[in-house]
Design a protein around this motif. Structure first.
Motif, PDB file in Angstrom:
ATOM      1  N   VAL A   1      49.445  46.214  46.360  1.00 56.25           N
ATOM      2  CA  VAL A   1      48.547  46.044  45.839  1.00 56.25           C
ATOM      3  C   VAL A   1      47.317  47.283  46.709  1.00 56.25           C
ATOM      4  N   GLN A   2      46.096  47.227  45.418  1.00 55.20           N
ATOM      5  CA  GLN A   2      45.212  48.649  46.624  1.00 55.20           C
ATOM      6  C   GLN A   2      43.363  47.279  46.189  1.00 55.20           C
ATOM      7  N   VAL A   3      42.531  47.004  47.409  1.00 59.92           N
ATOM      8  CA  VAL A   3      41.977  46.277  47.400  1.00 59.92           C
ATOM      9  C   VAL A   3      40.512  47.316  48.231  1.00 59.92           C
ATOM     10  N   ASP A   4      39.951  47.726  46.992  1.00 57.34           N
ATOM     11  CA  ASP A   4      39.113  49.528  48.175  1.00 57.34           C
ATOM     12  C   ASP A   4      39.412  49.706  49.033  1.00 57.34           C
ATOM     13  N   GLY A   5      40.843  50.331  48.589  1.00 62.20           N
ATOM     14  CA  GLY A   5      41.068  51.212  49.842  1.00 62.20           C
ATOM     15  C   GLY A   5      41.710  50.700  50.768  1.00 62.20           C
ATOM     16  N   ILE A   6      42.196  49.314  50.787  1.00 54.97           N
ATOM     17  CA  ILE A   6      43.568  49.011  51.859  1.00 54.97           C
ATOM     18  C   ILE A   6      44.409  48.236  51.202  1.00 54.97           C
ATOM     19  N   ASN A   7      45.508  48.412  51.382  1.00 56.56           N
ATOM     20  CA  ASN A   7      46.732  48.799  50.639  1.00 56.56           C
ATOM     21  C   ASN A   7      46.924  46.898  50.844  1.00 56.56           C
ATOM     22  N   ILE A   8      47.375  46.800  50.493  1.00 56.10           N
ATOM     23  CA  ILE A   8      48.103  45.173  50.877  1.00 56.10           C
ATOM     24  C   ILE A   8      50.005  45.162  50.389  1.00 56.10           C
TER      25      ILE A   8
ATOM     26  N   LEU B   1      53.791  31.381  39.882  1.00 56.86           N
ATOM     27  CA  LEU B   1      54.857  32.345  39.495  1.00 56.86           C
ATOM     28  C   LEU B   1      54.084  32.081  37.450  1.00 56.86           C
ATOM     29  N   GLU B   2      54.351  30.900  37.059  1.00 57.58           N
ATOM     30  CA  GLU B   2      54.036  31.523  36.131  1.00 57.58           C
ATOM     31  C   GLU B   2      52.090  31.711  35.382  1.00 57.58           C
ATOM     32  N   SER B   3      51.024  31.535  36.607  1.00 57.84           N
ATOM     33  CA  SER B   3      49.895  32.290  36.258  1.00 57.84           C
ATOM     34  C   SER B   3      49.848  33.435  36.176  1.00 57.84           C
ATOM     35  N   ALA B   4      51.113  34.314  37.554  1.00 53.64           N
ATOM     36  CA  ALA B   4      51.124  35.334  37.495  1.00 53.64           C
ATOM     37  C   ALA B   4      51.651  35.820  36.372  1.00 53.64           C
ATOM     38  N   GLY B   5      52.905  35.310  35.887  1.00 51.07           N
ATOM     39  CA  GLY B   5      53.339  35.865  34.226  1.00 51.07           C
ATOM     40  C   GLY B   5      52.420  36.322  33.402  1.00 51.07           C
ATOM     41  N   LYS B   6      51.745  35.089  33.106  1.00 56.45           N
ATOM     42  CA  LYS B   6      50.170  34.922  32.448  1.00 56.45           C
ATOM     43  C   LYS B   6      49.442  36.081  32.180  1.00 56.45           C
ATOM     44  N   ALA B   7      49.217  36.274  33.943  1.00 56.78           N
ATOM     45  CA  ALA B   7      47.665  37.032  34.249  1.00 56.78           C
ATOM     46  C   ALA B   7      48.536  38.882  33.495  1.00 56.78           C
TER      47      ALA B   7
ATOM     48  N   LEU C   1      46.880  42.128  33.243  1.00 57.09           N
ATOM     49  CA  LEU C   1      46.504  42.735  34.260  1.00 57.09           C
ATOM     50  C   LEU C   1      47.638  43.122  34.817  1.00 57.09           C
ATOM     51  N   PRO C   2      47.681  44.324  35.909  1.00 57.50           N
ATOM     52  CA  PRO C   2      48.837  45.067  35.970  1.00 57.50           C
ATOM     53  C   PRO C   2      49.294  44.568  37.364  1.00 57.50           C
ATOM     54  N   GLU C   3      50.695  44.412  37.141  1.00 57.21           N
ATOM     55  CA  GLU C   3      51.142  43.656  38.434  1.00 57.21           C
ATOM     56  C   GLU C   3      51.069  44.319  39.864  1.00 57.21           C
TER      57      GLU C   3
ATOM     58  N   SER D   1      61.689  34.573  47.975  1.00 56.00           N
ATOM     59  CA  SER D   1      62.906  35.273  47.203  1.00 56.00           C
ATOM     60  C   SER D   1      62.582  34.967  45.366  1.00 56.00           C
ATOM     61  N   GLN D   2      61.452  34.829  44.526  1.00 54.85           N
ATOM     62  CA  GLN D   2      61.615  34.683  43.440  1.00 54.85           C
ATOM     63  C   GLN D   2      60.485  35.918  42.706  1.00 54.85           C
ATOM     64  N   CYS D   3      59.691  36.495  44.317  1.00 53.80           N
ATOM     65  CA  CYS D   3      59.236  37.547  42.933  1.00 53.80           C
ATOM     66  C   CYS D   3      58.651  38.711  44.151  1.00 53.80           C
ATOM     67  N   ARG D   4      58.029  39.718  43.440  1.00 57.29           N
ATOM     68  CA  ARG D   4      57.817  41.406  44.396  1.00 57.29           C
ATOM     69  C   ARG D   4      55.914  41.699  44.334  1.00 57.29           C
ATOM     70  N   TYR D   5      55.471  39.874  44.463  1.00 52.12           N
ATOM     71  CA  TYR D   5      54.383  40.424  44.890  1.00 52.12           C
ATOM     72  C   TYR D   5      54.266  40.103  46.040  1.00 52.12           C
ATOM     73  N   PRO D   6      53.132  40.616  46.585  1.00 54.63           N
ATOM     74  CA  PRO D   6      52.893  40.922  47.999  1.00 54.63           C
ATOM     75  C   PRO D   6      52.190  39.328  48.711  1.00 54.63           C
ATOM     76  N   LEU D   7      52.376  38.192  48.979  1.00 56.16           N
ATOM     77  CA  LEU D   7      52.202  37.393  49.882  1.00 56.16           C
ATOM     78  C   LEU D   7      50.898  36.923  50.564  1.00 56.16           C
ATOM     79  N   HIS D   8      50.151  35.801  50.298  1.00 50.98           N
ATOM     80  CA  HIS D   8      49.292  35.885  51.582  1.00 50.98           C
ATOM     81  C   HIS D   8      48.946  34.196  51.955  1.00 50.98           C
ATOM     82  N   LEU D   9      49.510  34.711  53.288  1.00 55.10           N
ATOM     83  CA  LEU D   9      50.097  33.150  54.096  1.00 55.10           C
ATOM     84  C   LEU D   9      48.633  32.398  55.112  1.00 55.10           C
ATOM     85  N   GLY D  10      49.007  31.752  54.908  1.00 54.53           N
ATOM     86  CA  GLY D  10      47.600  30.702  55.622  1.00 54.53           C
ATOM     87  C   GLY D  10      48.207  28.896  55.581  1.00 54.53           C
TER      88      GLY D  10
END
Length: 407
Positions: A10-17, A182-188, A193-195, A219-228
């Motif tokens: 995922v790119q956020v103003d030139g920063i890759n995540i 995951l359901e919210s991401a699927g709805k998006a 909204l692109p994956e 284990s259930q998705c390919r989305y980048p994850l934010h931790l904290g």
């Protein structure tokens, strides 16, 4: 060697995540966003400390109206750090009434549990996703234990009651967090909204819960994850809890952005959470941010506080100098400095560092050998050993690191 979990990028103003991109450090302001000057200055301070993304609260019409001014103030000061808008409850209305806010932000943070329930909630969520897609913005779908979508939790509880071997309430709640994300991401995605514009988080307050939830989510998705941790706490408790949870996940290759959500002391420095995040990643060998100082803890051989003061001063000095050095020298963030307090481990540790000093312990000859790349380069003595050593460190940087091209 830590092998990162492969995800979408995922790119956020030139920063890759995500994927093979460096793990991104982010933080959040605690100013009133409606005060554009104070918020811009705090964003600047967090960026100076090393925050690569900064989240700001967008909760009122006044806050939404101030976002473009905050962005402009930062641009005028030469700060390009992307801003994330933190939306709860009324994000759809604010994005509708203040379209310039949505354009000025680089990323939106949406909590499904706080958007609303039923058709009304679905419509709010859909509107925010459409705005993000139209503005080509990324979205973090952030599910929190304290604001979980209760319709998802209730549904899973009902299903669990009909099982032959029901899960525990804790297990169902963990599953509800993951399912909501995951359901919210699927709805998006269904809404356009692109994956590769989606980041997920399932933040909780307790270490073991966080580890279990993120292991399952990863284990259930390919989305980048934010931790904290949602609320890590104050001081050493917050630092310890965050490090305990995030280190386990990062070691397993899970996590693409992190925030250390420390409660600052009253009127305390917000940027401490950025420094802790950097030090966690650097101590694990995942990134390099500033030169590292190795210093002994002290014992009965070190009755003098000289080595403690020098370790503190040199660490502060190196972090301060990085604002200058990182634009001039390649690789200087990998510099290793040793400040040791007696002859037991002092010479050995000093020789292993790029540059190190072995200060005299109790009863030792009042001289301090300095080593660079394993060879003794100086023998310091007298009252100004600290300033002489700092100068030797600066000389080492100037001589050993390649200057960056000005082109």
């Amino acid at each position: 060697m830590i092998t990162r979990r492969q995800t979408l990028t995922v790119q956020v103003d030139g920063i890759n995540i995500g994927s093979d991109a460096p793990i991104v450090v982010q933080s959040m302001t605690n100013t009133d966003t409606a005060d554009a000057f104070a918020t811009a200055m705090q964003v600047k301070k967090l960026a100076d400390a090393g925050s690569e993304l900064v989240r700001i609260t967008v909760n009122t019409p006044q806050a939404a109206a101030a976002v473009p001014e905050i962005r402009l103030r930062l641009d005028d000061m030469g700060y390009t750090v992307p801003l994330i808008g933190d939306f709860h409850f009324n994000g759809d209305r604010l994005l509708k009434d203040y379209p310039a806010c949505g354009k000025a932000l680089a990323k939106y943070r949406i909590n499904p549990g706080n958007v609303g329930k039923g058709n009304n909630g679905d419509n709010k969520f859909a509107f925010m996703i459409h705005v993000a897609a139209e503005n080509n913005k990324a979205v973090r779908i952030g599910v929190n234990w304290g604001s979980l979508d209760q319709s998802v939790a209730s549904r899973l509880m009902d299903e669990n009651r009909n099982l032959g071997s029901p899960k525990t309430i804790a297990q169902v709640m963990q599953e509800a967090l993951i399912t909501s994300a995951l359901e919210s991401a699927g709805k998006a995605v269904e809404l356009g909204l692109p994956e590769n514009k989606i980041v997920l988080s399932c933040k909780v307050s307790h270490v073991q819960d966080l580890i279990l939830v993120y292991q399952k989510l990863a284990s259930q998705c390919r989305y980048p994850l934010h931790l904290g941790l949602t609320e890590a706490g104050m001081g050493s408790k917050g630092i310890t809890a965050s490090a305990a949870a995030l280190a386990v996940l990062l070691q397993q290759g899970i996590g693409d952005t992190i925030r250390i959500s420390l409660t600052p002391e009253p009127n305390g420095d917000r940027s401490q959470e950025v420094i802790v995040a950097q030090e966690l990643l650097q101590s694990m060998g995942l990134r390099d941010f500033v030169p590292q100082v190795t210093a002994c803890p002290g014992c009965g051989r070190t009755s003098s506080v000289l080595f403690q003061e020098l370790a503190r001063d040199i660490q502060q000095h190196l972090r301060h100098k990085m604002s200058e050095w990182k634009g001039k020298y390649d690789g200087v963030e990998k510099l290793k400095v040793a400040v040791m307090g007696c002859v037991v481990n002092g010479p050995g540790e000093s020789k292993l560092a790029n540059i190190g000093i072995s200060l005299p312990g109790s009863g030792e000859t009042p001289v301090a050998p300095v080593y660079a790349d394993g060879e003794r380069i100086a023998l310091l003595k007298g009252d100004n050993m600290a300033s002489k050593f700092m100068q030797l460190v600066e000389n080492y940087v100037h001589q050993r690191y390649i200057k960056k091209s000005s082109n």
